[in-house]
Scaffold this active site. Structure first.
Site, mmCIF file in Angstrom:
data_model
loop_
_atom_site.group_PDB
_atom_site.id
_atom_site.type_symbol
_atom_site.label_atom_id
_atom_site.label_comp_id
_atom_site.label_asym_id
_atom_site.label_seq_id
_atom_site.Cartn_x
_atom_site.Cartn_y
_atom_site.Cartn_z
ATOM 1 N N ASN A 1 -86.652 -0.161 17.087
ATOM 2 C CA ASN A 1 -87.317 0.779 16.193
ATOM 3 C C ASN A 1 -86.662 2.150 16.380
ATOM 4 O OD1 ASN A 1 -89.026 2.538 14.894
ATOM 5 N ND2 ASN A 1 -90.915 1.715 15.775
ATOM 6 N N ARG B 1 -86.989 -2.270 12.531
ATOM 7 C CA ARG B 1 -87.897 -1.571 11.638
ATOM 8 C C ARG B 1 -87.056 -0.706 10.709
ATOM 9 N NH1 ARG B 1 -91.244 3.708 12.654
ATOM 10 N NH2 ARG B 1 -92.494 3.698 10.768
ATOM 11 N N HIS C 1 -96.074 2.363 6.784
ATOM 12 C CA HIS C 1 -96.932 1.749 7.813
ATOM 13 C C HIS C 1 -97.391 0.352 7.391
ATOM 14 C CE1 HIS C 1 -98.353 5.916 9.495
ATOM 15 N NE2 HIS C 1 -97.348 5.436 10.228
ATOM 16 N N ARG D 1 -97.198 16.651 9.999
ATOM 17 C CA ARG D 1 -97.051 16.678 8.533
ATOM 18 C C ARG D 1 -98.344 17.160 7.875
ATOM 19 N NH1 ARG D 1 -95.285 10.815 8.712
ATOM 20 N NH2 ARG D 1 -93.165 10.916 9.550
ATOM 21 N N GLU E 1 -97.037 -3.145 15.923
ATOM 22 C CA GLU E 1 -95.991 -3.303 14.911
ATOM 23 C C GLU E 1 -94.797 -4.077 15.451
ATOM 24 O OE1 GLU E 1 -96.693 0.989 14.387
ATOM 25 O OE2 GLU E 1 -95.982 0.687 12.352
#
Ligand code: ADP
Length: 372
Positions: free
Chosen positions: A8, A65, A154, A215, A356
């Site tokens: 990832n 990913r 996501h 963010r 994940e």
């Protein structure tokens, strides 16, 4: 033995996990990639360093990913030259993310010739979004020309967590409607109807939607014009401001929710306001997705903040009693995958630990065995 390695590549770090079936053999993270004084010079260097430290005999596949799969990639995909070219074509849509993902894939391919590389896309789960959810209300030709639409992110986590919620409820996935709230450094909400994503808060990029660590989430686009015209800021500077210096960090100076909670508890006003903004945004999305789903079986919290912050969960759902949504304080204070709603509640509220990497490993394994 059949091992799968998951890579990832984030903007400044590379996380890895090595699995033997579902068992984690090794895991870790290389940080400060490309930063002066310390880590490897680039993502290729970080991946080389990781591969050199692992026993990769019997490696069946590497799962990567990849943040942006555009409209083209709706399932985990075996990487070949054409796939790499297509992911490269998507760089303009994800300039902060896809280049790192590509560098990781290229390095792993070079270092492990003959080992299948599988790309698993953050956007893929959202390919079921109805057009009315994915389309922004702007000129259709311009949107088409520049690929402007909601893609959602996501997805690996929302897919895993919604499926796990159905499991906790003991009901078939295809019959369950869930609102999943992935609250990590990045954060997004998703409405999942019978296993299909029908609404999600991140849009063309991961910037839209909820308040995040750094963010802003939802914003009037005029803010950008104003900063350009009145503030004389360049586009890259505004991009950096909204992606890396906003959210909890911009509001409080700390991007970590633990720090914000500690300051709030000590009476810090900026932290109290940041917490309220963060939770109010969540409440609004839960309400909106409730309306879109029509019937909600569960609201599920996941990722760092979602799994560990009882105060955020309680505040986000406070006042939704009329909708059948309530949090039991004692259960909320517990730990592990569980219900935190009171017995007999109309809507289950759950906490599920997301994974994940495990999902990416499973997807990679599935692609490789399908191909044989
Ligand atoms: P990422 O999105 O990078 O995968 P995580 O899902 O691990 O990150 O979420 C990271 C965030 O989770 C941290 O920034 C922190 O704010 C939050 N977090 C972790 N533990 C706690 C906790 N006990 N209470 C509140 N927030 C927490």
């Amino acid at each position: 033995m059949s091992k799968v390695l998951v890579l990832n590549c984030g903007s400044s770090s590379v996380k890895y996990r090595l699995y033997d079936d579902d068992h984690v053999l090794d895991k870790g993270v290389v940080e400060r990639v490309g930063e002066p004084g310390g880590g490897p010079a680039d993502h290729a260097g970080a991946v080389r360093q990781i591969l050199a430290g692992l026993d990769l005999t019997g490696l069946a596949a590497v799962g990567h990913r990849v943040v942006h799969g555009g409209r083209r990639f709706t399932t985990p995909t075996l990487v070949d030259d054409a796939v790499l070219a297509a992911i490269t074509d998507l760089v303009p849509l994800a300039p902060l993310h896809n280049p790192a993902n590509l560098a990781g894939i290229a390095m792993a391919r070079e270092a492990l010739p003959g080992v299948p590389q599988v790309a698993v896309f953050d956007t893929a789960f959202h390919h079921t979004l109805p057009e009315s959810a994915a389309t922004y209300a702007i000129d259709r030709d311009i949107a088409q020309r520049y690929g402007i639409r909601r893609y959602g992110f996501h997805g690996t986590s929302h897919a895993y967590v919604s499926r796990r919620t159905a499991e906790l409820l003991g009901r078939p996935y295809a019959e369950v409607n869930t609102i999943t709230l992935h609250l990590g450094n990045g954060a997004s909400a998703c409405a999942v109807a019978g296993g299909r994503s029908i609404a999600t808060s991140m849009g063309m990029s991961p910037l839209e939607g909820l308040v995040m660590g750094t963010r802003s989430g939802d914003l009037d686009p005029t803010v950008v014009f104003h900063l350009r015209r009145e503030g004389g800021m360049g586009v890259d500077e505004i991009d950096d401001l909204l992606n890396h210096r906003s959210g909890l960090l911009g509001l409080t100076g700390a991007n970590d929710m633990r720090e914000v909670l500690a300051r709030r508890a000590a009476g810090d006003e900026a932290a109290m306001l940041a917490f309220d903004i963060y939770c109010r945004r969540l409440t609004g999305y839960v309400g909106a997705y409730y309306a879109l789903l029509g019937r909600v079986d569960a609201v599920t919290f996941t990722a760092g903040v979602g799994e560990h912050s009882g105060p955020v969960r309680a505040a986000a759902l406070a006042g939704l009693g009329r909708l059948g949504v309530a949090v039991d304080p004692e259960r909320n204070a517990g730990s592990g995958d569980r219900f935190i709603s009171p017995d007999g509640a109309q809507v289950a509220v759950c906490v599920v630990s997301t994974d994940e990497e495990r999902e990416i490993a499973r997807a990679a394994r599935a692609v490789v065995s399908d191909g044989n």
